[in-house]
Design a protein around this motif. Structure first.
Motif, PDB file in Angstrom:
ATOM      1  N   ASP A 285       1.547  -9.799  -8.801  1.00 53.13           N
ATOM      2  CA  ASP A 285       2.687 -10.321  -9.544  1.00 53.13           C
ATOM      3  C   ASP A 285       3.696 -10.885  -8.554  1.00 53.13           C
ATOM      4  O   ASP A 285       3.721 -10.497  -7.379  1.00 53.13           O
ATOM      5  N   LEU A 286       4.526 -11.797  -9.042  1.00 48.41           N
ATOM      6  CA  LEU A 286       5.504 -12.469  -8.200  1.00 48.41           C
ATOM      7  C   LEU A 286       6.767 -11.653  -8.000  1.00 48.41           C
ATOM      8  O   LEU A 286       7.476 -11.829  -7.015  1.00 48.41           O
ATOM      9  N   LEU A 287       7.051 -10.751  -8.940  1.00 48.59           N
ATOM     10  CA  LEU A 287       8.295  -9.991  -8.911  1.00 48.59           C
ATOM     11  C   LEU A 287       8.118  -8.637  -8.242  1.00 48.59           C
ATOM     12  O   LEU A 287       7.148  -7.916  -8.519  1.00 48.59           O
ATOM     13  N   GLU A 288       9.060  -8.270  -7.404  1.00 46.58           N
ATOM     14  CA  GLU A 288       8.984  -6.987  -6.707  1.00 46.58           C
ATOM     15  C   GLU A 288       9.054  -5.825  -7.692  1.00 46.58           C
ATOM     16  O   GLU A 288       8.374  -4.807  -7.520  1.00 46.58           O
ATOM     17  N   SER A 289       9.882  -5.969  -8.741  1.00 42.76           N
ATOM     18  CA  SER A 289       9.992  -4.894  -9.730  1.00 42.76           C
ATOM     19  C   SER A 289       8.670  -4.669 -10.447  1.00 42.76           C
ATOM     20  O   SER A 289       8.307  -3.531 -10.778  1.00 42.76           O
ATOM     21  N   ALA A 290       7.930  -5.759 -10.714  1.00 44.45           N
ATOM     22  CA  ALA A 290       6.632  -5.626 -11.367  1.00 44.45           C
ATOM     23  C   ALA A 290       5.636  -4.942 -10.441  1.00 44.45           C
ATOM     24  O   ALA A 290       4.840  -4.090 -10.874  1.00 44.45           O
ATOM     25  N   VAL A 291       5.649  -5.298  -9.159  1.00 41.34           N
ATOM     26  CA  VAL A 291       4.729  -4.679  -8.193  1.00 41.34           C
ATOM     27  C   VAL A 291       5.025  -3.188  -8.066  1.00 41.34           C
ATOM     28  O   VAL A 291       4.103  -2.363  -7.965  1.00 41.34           O
ATOM     29  N   GLU A 292       6.310  -2.818  -8.067  1.00 37.31           N
ATOM     30  CA  GLU A 292       6.658  -1.405  -8.045  1.00 37.31           C
ATOM     31  C   GLU A 292       6.129  -0.697  -9.286  1.00 37.31           C
ATOM     32  O   GLU A 292       5.654   0.438  -9.222  1.00 37.31           O
ATOM     33  N   SER A 293       6.200  -1.382 -10.430  1.00 34.50           N
ATOM     34  CA  SER A 293       5.659  -0.806 -11.665  1.00 34.50           C
ATOM     35  C   SER A 293       4.154  -0.634 -11.580  1.00 34.50           C
ATOM     36  O   SER A 293       3.605   0.375 -12.043  1.00 34.50           O
ATOM     37  N   ILE A 294       3.469  -1.614 -10.995  1.00 36.91           N
ATOM     38  CA  ILE A 294       2.011  -1.538 -10.824  1.00 36.91           C
ATOM     39  C   ILE A 294       1.646  -0.311  -9.991  1.00 36.91           C
ATOM     40  O   ILE A 294       0.767   0.474 -10.367  1.00 36.91           O
ATOM     41  N   LYS A 295       2.311  -0.158  -8.875  1.00 34.54           N
ATOM     42  CA  LYS A 295       2.025   0.981  -7.985  1.00 34.54           C
ATOM     43  C   LYS A 295       2.333   2.308  -8.683  1.00 34.54           C
ATOM     44  O   LYS A 295       1.568   3.274  -8.584  1.00 34.54           O
TER      45      LYS A 295
ATOM     46  N   ASN B 272       2.443   2.998 -11.947  1.00 30.79           N
ATOM     47  CA  ASN B 272       1.522   3.323 -13.033  1.00 30.79           C
ATOM     48  C   ASN B 272       0.134   3.672 -12.525  1.00 30.79           C
ATOM     49  O   ASN B 272      -0.550   4.519 -13.107  1.00 30.79           O
ATOM     50  N   ALA B 273      -0.303   3.027 -11.461  1.00 33.85           N
ATOM     51  CA  ALA B 273      -1.595   3.394 -10.869  1.00 33.85           C
ATOM     52  C   ALA B 273      -1.540   4.822 -10.341  1.00 33.85           C
ATOM     53  O   ALA B 273      -2.449   5.635 -10.583  1.00 33.85           O
ATOM     54  N   HIS B 274      -0.455   5.161  -9.643  1.00 35.19           N
ATOM     55  CA  HIS B 274      -0.297   6.511  -9.089  1.00 35.19           C
ATOM     56  C   HIS B 274      -0.220   7.552 -10.199  1.00 35.19           C
ATOM     57  O   HIS B 274      -0.862   8.618 -10.133  1.00 35.19           O
ATOM     58  N   PHE B 275       0.551   7.256 -11.253  1.00 35.55           N
ATOM     59  CA  PHE B 275       0.730   8.218 -12.344  1.00 35.55           C
ATOM     60  C   PHE B 275      -0.586   8.491 -13.058  1.00 35.55           C
ATOM     61  O   PHE B 275      -0.808   9.597 -13.557  1.00 35.55           O
TER      62      PHE B 275
ATOM     63  N   ASP C 146       0.795  -1.227   0.000  1.00 33.79           N
ATOM     64  CA  ASP C 146       0.000   0.000   0.000  1.00 33.79           C
ATOM     65  C   ASP C 146       0.829   1.278   0.000  1.00 33.79           C
ATOM     66  O   ASP C 146       0.277   2.368  -0.002  1.00 33.79           O
ATOM     67  N   SER C 147       2.158   1.187   0.040  1.00 36.29           N
ATOM     68  CA  SER C 147       2.978   2.390   0.142  1.00 36.29           C
ATOM     69  C   SER C 147       2.904   3.202  -1.146  1.00 36.29           C
ATOM     70  O   SER C 147       2.735   2.668  -2.236  1.00 36.29           O
ATOM     71  N   THR C 148       3.025   4.515  -1.010  1.00 33.19           N
ATOM     72  CA  THR C 148       3.012   5.396  -2.166  1.00 33.19           C
ATOM     73  C   THR C 148       4.360   5.344  -2.860  1.00 33.19           C
ATOM     74  O   THR C 148       5.399   5.506  -2.216  1.00 33.19           O
ATOM     75  N   PRO C 149       4.403   5.111  -4.167  1.00 32.27           N
ATOM     76  CA  PRO C 149       5.685   4.953  -4.854  1.00 32.27           C
ATOM     77  C   PRO C 149       6.408   6.280  -5.029  1.00 32.27           C
ATOM     78  O   PRO C 149       5.793   7.342  -5.171  1.00 32.27           O
ATOM     79  N   ALA C 150       7.733   6.228  -5.011  1.00 33.36           N
ATOM     80  CA  ALA C 150       8.564   7.392  -5.298  1.00 33.36           C
ATOM     81  C   ALA C 150       9.296   7.119  -6.608  1.00 33.36           C
ATOM     82  O   ALA C 150       9.930   6.078  -6.759  1.00 33.36           O
ATOM     83  N   TYR C 151       9.194   8.051  -7.564  1.00 28.03           N
ATOM     84  CA  TYR C 151       9.808   7.829  -8.864  1.00 28.03           C
ATOM     85  C   TYR C 151      10.045   9.159  -9.565  1.00 28.03           C
ATOM     86  O   TYR C 151       9.411  10.179  -9.253  1.00 28.03           O
ATOM     87  N   ASP C 152      10.963   9.144 -10.511  1.00 31.89           N
ATOM     88  CA  ASP C 152      11.277  10.306 -11.339  1.00 31.89           C
ATOM     89  C   ASP C 152      10.771  10.016 -12.746  1.00 31.89           C
ATOM     90  O   ASP C 152      11.245   9.084 -13.413  1.00 31.89           O
ATOM     91  N   VAL C 153       9.817  10.793 -13.207  1.00 31.02           N
ATOM     92  CA  VAL C 153       9.202  10.569 -14.522  1.00 31.02           C
ATOM     93  C   VAL C 153      10.240  10.586 -15.642  1.00 31.02           C
ATOM     94  O   VAL C 153      10.083   9.914 -16.663  1.00 31.02           O
ATOM     95  N   ASN C 154      11.317  11.304 -15.448  1.00 30.38           N
ATOM     96  CA  ASN C 154      12.338  11.408 -16.494  1.00 30.38           C
ATOM     97  C   ASN C 154      13.075  10.092 -16.727  1.00 30.38           C
ATOM     98  O   ASN C 154      13.780   9.955 -17.734  1.00 30.38           O
TER      99      ASN C 154
END
Length: 503
Positions: free
Chosen positions: A109-119, A121-124, A4-12
């Motif tokens: 998803d089974l992969l942590e990288s995929a779950v981070e992507s899910i979060k 893209n949902a946030h974006f 449930d954590s809010t993702p931190a990312y740089d759009v660039n």
């Protein structure tokens, strides 16, 4: 495991990819699997889920109105979705943004990288965590864990390769009357004879390298779904079964009706296929006799319906299946889905034209006739030039048989005419054009052409020989969607950096 954590990312750090109403952030280092060719898959899935939703709500309201319970409460008009193998989360983002009345989607998803992507893209895309609930877990374990919980209305399986390991879990995880959406991309196994032992292990049936190999692939997957459902005293109803590019996509509704499981044997069987001329015959495992007071008696089928050698050319035959021999589609469902796509704004679906074309061809298919011939293969068997498809169809229609194409194969001939009639038409064509001097005496082609014509064959044009989908010039059979199209490489976690060796 809920995340449930809010993702931190740089759009660039990401490339933006627009599909439908969603814009996903696609990592520049190809961290998460994405295949643009599958936009058609996602468009069809959205339209199918919308159609199922409308039907499901109507069914709920009908049961509510018929109920005599004084304490009855109005049924919910919302529904839940599980995407068991979500990867980037694009599919679920589109579901959340484009399909109304969704209560929530568990995006796993089974992969942590995929779950981070899910979060991410949902946030974006401004989709709330309560609507799209990212989950880290093994898909099979997650689906089984919901057996004793509130099950899902829709379960979506879109794996890389086969869906076979996930089918049983999906049957456990879906509600009564719910929808299961299944993709299988392993057509090298399902639609060829390269690895029949692998196909049998995964789907419980043998494939064939035949003219109808892609239709058989659909029927093998449905057979696997039905067998898994029957073990739980459930019954699956194929709503829409599509052979698309390098994969199959199937939509089935699951019913808790143990009585219907008794009909499965009469809708399951094998297909005998001639290796040379392509003639085929279906053998069902059971039959149903309707007795007095509409009581049903279930019988085992009689002995094989064919000889060891083909009755048309005396060549050896091979066996495909066991597979599903019942309808591939629910025509009422497909008609509603087609109407919905036609009414929708073209900007909603990026593959709008192709959706209309495929659904229209499916509506024209003979739904009670398993498998089909292919015109060029028929002509090749007797070394004859290929006539217009309309001419061949007219001959079958003029002989009082039904005929249609199949969305699985261009220049396909799906008909309820016996193989004897089909070859009578070919014999008459050869009579018109002349026999090839290359035909050797005693060869299969010679055997076919030496038989007498027993059917009154007329090639006069029949008004139904040219289907409406062709007359109105819909996109009936897709050309290659892009250069080097096809399945992309399987996504894996990025390799971890090696630890430096101690000196």
């Amino acid at each position: 495991m809920d995340v449930d954590s809010t993702p931190a990312y740089d759009v660039n750090d990401y490339n933006k990819i627009k599909e439908g109403k969603a814009t996903i952030l696609f990592p520049k280092n190809n961290e998460v699997f994405y295949n643009p060719v599958q936009e058609f898959n996602r468009d069809m899935s959205i339209a199918a889920i919308k159609t199922w939703r409308d039907i499901a709500i109507e069914d709920r309201m009908e049961r509510f109105e018929k109920s005599t319970n004084p304490n009855k409460t109005a049924p919910k008009k919302t529904f839940t979705v599980l995407e068991a193998l979500a990867a980037s989360g694009l599919r679920s983002v589109r579901y959340a943004m484009e399909i109304e009345d969704i209560d929530h989607i568990v995006v796993n998803d089974l992969l942590e990288s995929a779950v981070e992507s899910i979060k991410r893209n949902a946030h974006f895309n401004g989709v709330s965590q309560s609507l799209m609930r990212a989950n880290l877990g093994d898909a099979i374990s997650v689906m089984y864990s919901y057996r004793d919980k509130e099950r899902f209305d829709v379960v979506d399986l879109d794996p890389y390769g086969t869906a076979a390991p996930f089918i049983d879990g999906a049957i456990h995880a879906v509600k009564k009357g719910g929808l299961i959406c299944v993709t299988c991309t392993d057509l090298a196994i399902l639609a060829s004879n390269n690895h029949p032992e692998t196909c049998f292990a995964k789907y419980g049936g043998n494939p064939l390298k035949a003219e109808f190999c892609h239709e058989l692939a659909l029927r093998l997957v449905i057979h696997s779904l039905q067998q898994a459902a029957s073990r739980q005293r459930r019954y699956i109803e194929p709503l829409l079964s599509c052979s698309i590019d390098f994969y199959v996509r199937i939509f089935v509704r699951v019913h808790d009706k143990p009585l219907l499981t008794k009909t499965v044997s009469s809708q399951t069987g094998v297909v005998y296929h001639c290796k040379h001329c392509g003639s085929f015959a279906n053998q069902r495992f059971g039959s149903i006799e309707v007795g007095k007071n509409q009581n049903h008696k279930y019988h085992i089928a009689d002995a094989p319906i064919v000889d060891q050698k083909c009755t048309n050319c005396s060549s050896k035959q091979e066996i495909g299946g066991p597979c599903w021999l019942g309808p591939l589609h629910n025509k009422d469902f497909v008609q509603r889905m087609y109407d919905g796509v036609c009414k929708a704004d073209k900007s909603i679906y990026g593959t709008h034209a192709r959706m209309k074309g495929m659904l229209k061809v499916i509506l024209e298919e003979l739904n009670d006739v398993p498998f089909h011939y292919e015109l060029s293969e028929l002509c090749s068997a007797v070394r004859a030039p290929c006539p217009p498809l309309v001419k061949f169809n007219s001959a079958l229609l003029n002989a009082d048989y039904r005929v249609s194409g199949s969305h699985t194969c261009q220049s396909s001939i799906k008909t309820d005419a016996p193989s004897q009639v089909v070859w009578d038409v070919m014999r008459m064509l050869v009579k018109e054009t002349g026999r090839s001097p290359k035909i050797v005496e005693g060869s299969p082609a010679d055997v076919i052409l030496s038989r007498n014509i027993q059917t009154d064959v007329s090639f006069s044009h029949h008004k139904d020989a040219n289907p409406e989908s062709r007359r109105i010039k819909l996109v009936r059979y897709q050309v290659n969607p892009e250069k080097f199209w096809g399945p992309k490489a399987r996504h894996t976690e990025a390799p971890k950096a090696k630890k430096p060796k101690l000196q």
